[in-house]
Design a protein around this motif. Structure first.
Motif, mmCIF file in Angstrom:
data_model
loop_
_atom_site.group_PDB
_atom_site.id
_atom_site.type_symbol
_atom_site.label_atom_id
_atom_site.label_comp_id
_atom_site.label_asym_id
_atom_site.label_seq_id
_atom_site.Cartn_x
_atom_site.Cartn_y
_atom_site.Cartn_z
ATOM 1 N N TYR A 21 0.816 -1.211 0.000
ATOM 2 C CA TYR A 21 0.000 0.000 0.000
ATOM 3 C C TYR A 21 0.852 1.265 0.000
ATOM 4 N N THR A 22 1.854 1.309 0.860
ATOM 5 C CA THR A 22 2.692 2.506 0.959
ATOM 6 C C THR A 22 3.398 2.799 -0.352
ATOM 7 N N LEU A 23 3.893 1.751 -1.015
ATOM 8 C CA LEU A 23 4.562 1.935 -2.301
ATOM 9 C C LEU A 23 3.590 2.484 -3.343
ATOM 10 N N LEU A 24 2.385 1.938 -3.381
ATOM 11 C CA LEU A 24 1.392 2.398 -4.354
ATOM 12 C C LEU A 24 0.990 3.846 -4.075
ATOM 13 N N MET A 25 0.927 4.218 -2.812
ATOM 14 C CA MET A 25 0.538 5.583 -2.473
ATOM 15 C C MET A 25 1.623 6.596 -2.796
ATOM 16 N N ALA A 26 2.844 6.124 -3.022
ATOM 17 C CA ALA A 26 3.944 7.015 -3.397
ATOM 18 C C ALA A 26 4.091 7.115 -4.917
ATOM 19 N N SER A 27 3.209 6.473 -5.661
ATOM 20 C CA SER A 27 3.281 6.505 -7.128
ATOM 21 C C SER A 27 2.950 7.899 -7.660
ATOM 22 N N GLU A 28 3.534 8.224 -8.794
ATOM 23 C CA GLU A 28 3.191 9.488 -9.449
ATOM 24 C C GLU A 28 1.881 9.387 -10.210
ATOM 25 N N ARG A 54 0.013 23.400 1.960
ATOM 26 C CA ARG A 54 -0.140 24.367 0.857
ATOM 27 C C ARG A 54 0.950 24.192 -0.185
ATOM 28 N N LEU A 55 2.201 23.977 0.294
ATOM 29 C CA LEU A 55 3.310 23.774 -0.638
ATOM 30 C C LEU A 55 3.105 22.490 -1.433
ATOM 31 N N ARG A 56 2.662 21.443 -0.783
ATOM 32 C CA ARG A 56 2.399 20.177 -1.479
ATOM 33 C C ARG A 56 1.335 20.369 -2.557
ATOM 34 N N LYS A 57 0.279 21.049 -2.217
ATOM 35 C CA LYS A 57 -0.795 21.288 -3.190
ATOM 36 C C LYS A 57 -0.271 22.072 -4.395
ATOM 37 N N LYS A 58 0.557 23.064 -4.135
ATOM 38 C CA LYS A 58 1.118 23.873 -5.214
ATOM 39 C C LYS A 58 2.037 23.053 -6.108
ATOM 40 N N LEU A 59 2.935 22.273 -5.501
ATOM 41 C CA LEU A 59 3.918 21.535 -6.294
ATOM 42 C C LEU A 59 3.294 20.378 -7.062
ATOM 43 N N LEU A 60 2.217 19.799 -6.536
ATOM 44 C CA LEU A 60 1.527 18.746 -7.288
ATOM 45 C C LEU A 60 0.631 19.327 -8.379
ATOM 46 N N GLY A 61 0.336 20.629 -8.294
ATOM 47 C CA GLY A 61 -0.458 21.287 -9.335
ATOM 48 C C GLY A 61 -1.886 20.799 -9.402
ATOM 49 N N VAL A 62 -2.492 20.578 -8.252
ATOM 50 C CA VAL A 62 -3.865 20.063 -8.229
ATOM 51 C C VAL A 62 -4.808 21.130 -7.679
ATOM 52 N N GLU A 98 -7.527 20.348 -5.962
ATOM 53 C CA GLU A 98 -7.854 19.866 -4.631
ATOM 54 C C GLU A 98 -6.810 18.843 -4.213
ATOM 55 N N LEU A 99 -6.317 18.974 -2.990
ATOM 56 C CA LEU A 99 -5.362 18.007 -2.459
ATOM 57 C C LEU A 99 -6.123 16.996 -1.598
ATOM 58 N N HIS A 100 -6.056 15.734 -2.001
ATOM 59 C CA HIS A 100 -6.769 14.678 -1.289
ATOM 60 C C HIS A 100 -5.799 13.865 -0.436
ATOM 61 N N MET A 101 -6.362 13.049 0.466
ATOM 62 C CA MET A 101 -5.525 12.240 1.340
ATOM 63 C C MET A 101 -4.696 11.216 0.563
ATOM 64 N N TYR A 102 -5.151 10.821 -0.613
ATOM 65 C CA TYR A 102 -4.348 9.901 -1.420
ATOM 66 C C TYR A 102 -3.222 10.614 -2.156
ATOM 67 N N ASP A 103 -3.101 11.926 -1.946
ATOM 68 C CA ASP A 103 -1.985 12.693 -2.518
ATOM 69 C C ASP A 103 -0.872 12.952 -1.490
ATOM 70 N N VAL A 104 -1.070 12.488 -0.269
ATOM 71 C CA VAL A 104 -0.173 12.855 0.827
ATOM 72 C C VAL A 104 1.221 12.266 0.663
ATOM 73 N N TYR A 105 1.339 11.097 -0.002
ATOM 74 C CA TYR A 105 2.631 10.428 -0.107
ATOM 75 C C TYR A 105 3.244 10.512 -1.499
ATOM 76 N N MET A 113 -6.401 20.790 2.745
ATOM 77 C CA MET A 113 -6.473 19.352 2.506
ATOM 78 C C MET A 113 -7.926 18.902 2.532
ATOM 79 N N VAL A 114 -8.321 18.122 1.513
ATOM 80 C CA VAL A 114 -9.637 17.497 1.526
ATOM 81 C C VAL A 114 -9.539 16.234 2.388
ATOM 82 N N SER A 115 -10.230 16.227 3.506
ATOM 83 C CA SER A 115 -10.216 15.043 4.373
ATOM 84 C C SER A 115 -11.265 14.053 3.863
ATOM 85 N N ASP A 116 -10.860 13.241 2.899
ATOM 86 C CA ASP A 116 -11.776 12.281 2.285
ATOM 87 C C ASP A 116 -12.423 11.398 3.352
#
Length: 602
Positions: A204-211, A291-299, A301-308, A502-505
């Motif tokens: 799971y952790t590896l999949l959540m770190a996927s681009e 906020r920085l994570r949301k900006k750098l991912l260019g999304v 909405e930042l969801h919990m599945y974007d955290v890793y 952060m969107v708390s799904d």
């Protein structure tokens, strides 16, 4: 179909990537022979009841036999648990764990008279015993700690009764482990191209770190769909854990389960509350990170599945195990040749069970066996995998040096200091990697990982600690810890810690249901305090060199020969104050500054 490899069976793993349990026992039969020997010790120990205060010789004979039985118990438990964790589906090793667990309870019952009898020995009599039997002087601290807990010790019959229900107290953890690691299966995660990827607790952790965002979302939803299907069972199991902690705390006349837990490691309750209040006062830094994570991912909405997901792309992140081994070995060079030699011994002589296999226990841990430490990994070829290796090797050296230096009675260090050595290794690894690159993008990629350590250890584990505290409070107030209540409380904490960006799904409200450390008795706060201490120690080691290394190795060799706060003070860190936590959070803030500069593409 995906090119990702299917999870192999245990028999398909090459021996050099498995731990060598033969160092404990060459065969199951040899284990059984020692098991029988332990069984024979139990009546001998029980026969000492009523005699501890008779003479110095009687007290010494008992305590040495008890220590011998304890060492044998740990060795037997080590072998049974290591074999069971290799494949949790194997009934023979499940049964072996059950046998030794029952024998642990029988041993606990047999020696349940010890504490009440030691408490009845007058201080002046103990002093006389030390003079008559100088060998007893070794146990002075041990007996002093017992006498310090006089008000929490019950009568002989009550102590025996509590020892008898010890096996029941372990049931919630056992049920959770069997359900999460052996019985639950998950549907494959599907990536953006429609290809399937095997999903497990380990992957799971590896999949959540996927681009691949579609893959992350699929893994997130599929994992929690399964946990959601058993949420009531998980809630009942976790509620049982909370209640058994409260039962034992009340029986021993503690005001709370937290007080009982921390008294066991001689850590003031103020340290726990100080951690939460200090981190709470610095949530603005965590929100800035989001906020920085949301900006750098260019999304949008930042969801919990974007955290890793990595905030920096375009860096080759594949790190095979052999490369990770050598990098970690080089990274700990500031700790000296003695330290490196222990690391090399572990890497080359099968202390480590490296790769995931079907049925293997998820996660990673170190067990500090007397023959040598054992490390369980589920290694993936990535940066997280390398840091986990460094982390567990830190635990291993800590155990190795304490076992080598301290007598049996003081070998086991308490959990408050356990995470310091592991995290110090991680901090040294990060410093080594940052010094080894001048590439702007690669440096940003590494700082991204450093930020993730702060988020995952200092903030996330503190959030876990606050959730544990809240569960205990609600249960003590008579609230039923239902799945709905646990999910509501967990989601509220998640929203507070991650902030408005952060969107708390909805699924994240179920995260409590899959966290094994909630069965460890107020354990997780020590990841955060340990991380803060380790950051301070690693910087002292790098700045001061040999004097700091000497103090640090003495700390690693200290076992429980002193209280944990005093052991850390000897190494140069005062965890009774908020200063190390605040300093670590200030470093997090400065890393955010550098990350913003490195990733400013305007």
């Amino acid at each position: 179909m995906s090119q990702a490899k299917a999870i192999p069976e245990r028999s398909q793993i090459a021996p050099e990537f498995t731990w060598n349990t033969a160092d404990l026992y060459p065969t199951d039969q040899a284990w059984q022979e020692d098991f029988s020997r332990l069984q024979a010790m139990v009546p001998k120990l029980a026969a000492c009841a009523g005699r501890l205060g008779e003479s110095a010789d009687a007290l010494y004979a008992y305590v040495t036999l008890e220590q011998e039985a304890g060492e044998l118990l740990v060795k037997l438990m080590d072998y049974a648990q290591r074999r069971s964790d290799e494949d949790t589906r194997v009934p023979e090793y499940q049964a072996m764990v059950g046998k030794i667990t029952s024998q642990y309870v029988a041993l606990s019952q047999a020696v349940s008279f010890e504490i009440p009898e030691v408490l009845r020995i007058p201080t002046e009599t103990l002093e006389r015993f030390y003079g008559e039997k100088p060998e007893l002087e070794l146990y002075r601290r041990y007996f002093t700690i017992i006498q310090d807990r006089r008000e929490h010790t019950l009568s002989d019959s009550e102590e025996k009764l509590l020892a008898g229900v010890g096996e029941l107290a372990q049931a919630p953890d056992d049920i959770f482990s069997k359900l999460a690691d052996a019985d639950l299966t998950f549907p494959d995660a599907v990536d953006g191209k429609g290809e399937k990827h095997p999903l497990s607790n380990g992957s799971y952790t590896l999949l959540m770190a996927s681009e691949d965002r579609a893959l992350r979302k699929s893994a997130f939803e599929n994992l929690y769909a399964v946990y959601g299907g058993v949420k009531n069972t998980m809630a009942a199991t976790l509620s049982a854990q909370v209640k058994q902690l409260q039962f034992f705390a009340a029986a021993r006349k503690y005001p709370s389960a937290l007080a009982a837990s921390l008294d066991g490691t001689r850590v003031p309750e103020a340290v726990y509350h100080n951690l939460i209040s200090t981190v709470r006062a610095n949530l603005d830094k965590m929100h800035r990170y989001v906020r920085l994570r949301k900006k750098l991912l260019g999304v949008d909405e930042l969801h919990m599945y974007d955290v890793y997901a990595p905030m920096v792309s375009g860096v080759d992140a594949k790190i095979p195990y052999e490369e990770a081994k050598e990098t970690v070995y080089q990274a700990v060079a500031p700790l000296g040749k003695e330290y490196q030699a222990i690391i090399r011994e572990g890497l080359d002589n099968r202390w480590i069970d490296v790769y995931e296999n079907v049925g293997k226990r998820s996660g990673g841990y170190m067990s500090g066996s007397m023959v040598h430490p054992y490390i369980l990994l589920n290694y993936q070829d990535d940066l997280d995998g390398m840091f986990t290796l460094a982390h567990e090797l830190g635990h291993a050296v800590h155990s190795y040096l304490s076992n080598k230096t301290q007598p049996t009675v003081y070998r086991d260090y308490v959990i408050f200091v356990a995470e310091v050595a592991s995290t110090c290794n991680e901090a040294l690894l990060m410093e080594h990697l940052l010094k080894s690159t001048t590439d702007k993008r690669r440096r940003a990629w590494l700082i991204n990982h450093f930020l993730e350590q702060f988020k995952g250890t200092l903030y996330r584990q503190t959030m876990f600690a606050e959730f544990e505290l809240r569960m205990g409070e609600l249960s003590a107030q008579g609230e039923a810890l239902t799945a709905d209540l646990l999910s509501r409380e967990y989601r509220a904490l998640n929203e507070a810690y991650f902030g408005p960006d952060m969107v708390s799904d909805g699924q994240i409200a179920l995260e409590w249901s899959r966290i094994p450390h909630f069965y460890y008795n107020y354990y997780v706060f020590q990841y955060a305090t340990g991380y803060s201490a380790a950051i301070a120690l690693s910087r002292r080691i790098l700045q001061e060199g040999e004097p700091a290394v000497k103090d640090y190795l003495e700390f690693l060799s200290g076992g429980c020969s002193k209280d944990p706060i005093d052991l850390l003070k000897g190494a140069g860190v005062d965890m009774a104050s908020p200063q190390p936590i605040q300093s670590a959070l200030d470093l997090f803030d400065s890393l955010l500054d550098e990350m913003e500069t490195l990733t400013d593409f305007s």
